[in-house]
Design a protein around this motif. Structure first.
Motif, PDB file in Angstrom:
ATOM      1  N   HIS A   1      -1.805  -6.796   7.477  1.00 23.96           N
ATOM      2  CA  HIS A   1      -1.325  -6.569   6.113  1.00 23.96           C
ATOM      3  C   HIS A   1      -2.387  -7.048   5.130  1.00 23.96           C
ATOM      4  O   HIS A   1      -3.139  -7.972   5.432  1.00 23.96           O
TER       5      HIS A   1
ATOM      6  N   GLU B   1      -4.858   0.634   3.397  1.00 23.34           N
ATOM      7  CA  GLU B   1      -4.375  -0.435   4.275  1.00 23.34           C
ATOM      8  C   GLU B   1      -4.326   0.047   5.712  1.00 23.34           C
ATOM      9  O   GLU B   1      -4.573  -0.699   6.647  1.00 23.34           O
ATOM     10  N   GLU B   2      -3.977   1.341   5.898  1.00 23.30           N
ATOM     11  CA  GLU B   2      -3.655   1.786   7.257  1.00 23.30           C
ATOM     12  C   GLU B   2      -4.852   1.880   8.192  1.00 23.30           C
ATOM     13  O   GLU B   2      -4.721   1.675   9.383  1.00 23.30           O
TER      14      GLU B   2
ATOM     15  N   HIS C   1       0.830  -1.221   0.000  1.00 18.16           N
ATOM     16  CA  HIS C   1       0.000   0.000   0.000  1.00 18.16           C
ATOM     17  C   HIS C   1       0.855   1.258   0.000  1.00 18.16           C
ATOM     18  O   HIS C   1       1.963   1.259   0.540  1.00 18.16           O
TER      19      HIS C   1
ATOM     20  N   ASP D   1       6.809   1.737   5.405  1.00 20.86           N
ATOM     21  CA  ASP D   1       5.612   0.940   5.683  1.00 20.86           C
ATOM     22  C   ASP D   1       4.673   1.027   4.480  1.00 20.86           C
ATOM     23  O   ASP D   1       4.078   2.079   4.237  1.00 20.86           O
TER      24      ASP D   1
END
Ligand code: GLV
Ligand code: MN
Ligand code: MN
Length: 417
Positions: free
Chosen positions: A358, A128-129, A83, A94
């Motif tokens: 994830h 994603e976060e 992502h 990240d």
């Protein structure tokens, strides 16, 4: 297997170049999902992939797929990715590492003119976060059939904007129905975000699964009253109640050491005035452990703490579980491909379970998947100081490329090349 080598410099350049989009003064990135900065990095990714001859498609959750054809167009692609959104005080690695390592692996195939058996894809998953819109991994969750698309699109950020409106605004609502895109396998490179690889001087984490996680939204309702005139015994202080619950979350996680973790990461106090006893507090809880049974116990412990606080302070406490993600076991075939890839590339390895969530975790419900971890400095992540070296990032990309090629060979054998 042809010994293709990724280029560490090219990968590093991509990481540093995209890190300028949303760069923070402390060296990190603030690129919240579906903001204009997210659009800019998506545009960058799309044009980089098209420059490598890829066909780029977007689904109706905004997830981007860049495809390089293989010998067989009728076989679903082997995909890699992660992502490009970040936390508010996110680092440079990240998520970005997983997408850009995948792009570098694909670029290596392209430059070598290497023809794979299956098509190869690079994926950038939306949100994603879970920082702006909860929960995390929402697009891969819809992709895997865990969430309904309409429900996901109705999620609100803290300013009241919906996910769907934000997606339209940045122009990344694609025509493909999320989940219709079939994959032969999915591999995700990521920084470990924890301390173990560095502490044990291992170069690659072979990720065998992801721990279970649950998110809750808590609203404490007390009474707004005058800070100067309301005697202490007459107060129904929502913030004091919340503080006791924050303590309870921490105590519960500590009592299930060493694996349990519990976090209150977002808290809003109303009305937010120095001389008003707070009448309402909203906060989130994030709890994780490899075993669901431990999370059940932690949930009960927090419920007990909530009823004590209700009685002590005369407040209402509503606790809503908004996300339950069971523990995930990755696919043995994909794990074996990662292990072999690390070995042929000459890297030391350690098996591990991911503490972080994830996209590979949701994708593993609909396609074989596994992950590759690389060490990060002091195990720090979700922090602007997050750091993995050029060599560590390159190791992850190299293992990714080898794992994909190994899996491609397996597919060629299976389908009788
Ligand atoms: C994803 O960033 C997570 O919270 O694990
Ligand atoms: Mn991530
Ligand atoms: Mn993250």
């Amino acid at each position: 297997m042809k010994n293709l080598a990724i280029d560490p410099e090219r990968l590093w350049d991509d990481l540093m170049q995209t890190a300028r989009i949303g760069a923070t003064p402390k060296g990190g990135i603030c690129r919240l999902t579906l903001t204009d900065l997210d659009r800019q990095v998506r545009d960058w990714f799309k044009s980089a992939a098209e420059g490598l001859g890829c066909t780029v498609t977007v689904d109706d959750m905004g997830t981007i797929f860049a495809r390089r054809p293989g010998q067989r167009a009728d076989i679903p692609p082997i995909a890699m990715g992660s992502h490009l959104d970040t936390q508010p005080t996110g680092g440079k690695f990240d998520g970005a590492l997983g997408v850009l390592a995948a792009l570098e692996a694909l670029r290596t195939l392209h430059r070598a003119g290497y023809e794979t058996f299956a098509p190869i894809e690079v994926i950038n998953w939306t949100n994603e976060e879970g920082s702006r819109f909860t929960p995390a991994m929402i697009a891969s969750g819809v992709f895997a059939g865990v969430f309904e698309r309409d429900w996901a699109c109705a999620r609100l950020d803290r300013s009241g904007e919906t996910f769907g409106a934000a997606l339209e605004k940045i122009g990344y609502r694609g025509p493909e129905k999320c989940g219709d895109h079939k994959l032969s396998a999915f591999f995700e490179v990521h920084i470990e975000q924890g301390p173990y690889l560095e502490a044990e001087a291992k170069e690659i984490g072979v990720v065998t699964g992801v721990q279970a996680m649950r998110w809750y939204e808590v609203t404490v309702t007390g009474q707004d009253t005058h800070a100067g005139t309301t005697p202490m015994p007459r107060r129904h202080d929502a913030l004091l109640a919340a503080a006791k619950l924050v303590e309870a979350v921490n105590a519960s996680a500590r009592s299930h050491a060493p694996y349990a973790v519990g976090t209150v990461g977002l808290l809003e106090v109303k009305p937010g005035s120095p001389n008003v006893v707070p009448g309402e507090v909203f906060f989130t809880i994030d709890m994780r452990h490899p075993e669901a049974a431990v999370l059940d116990t932690m949930e009960q412990e927090i419920a007990v703490a909530a009823s004590l606080v209700r009685n002590q302070l005369g407040v209402e406490v509503s606790i809503k579980n908004i996300w339950t993600q069971p523990a995930v076991q990755f696919d043995p075939g994909c794990i074996a491909a990662v292990r072999t890839a690390a070995k042929v590339s000459g890297f030391s390895t350690r098996d591990m379970i991911s503490g972080a969530g994830h996209d590979a975790a949701y994708v593993s419900r609909v396609a074989p998947a596994a992950m590759i971890f690389v060490p990060c400095k002091n195990g720090i992540s979700h922090n602007e100081a997050e750091y993995s070296s050029k060599e560590q990032c390159a190791a992850g990309a190299q293992v990714l490329l080898q794992a994909v090629l190994d899996y491609d060979r397996q597919l060629a054998e299976r389908y009788g090349k």
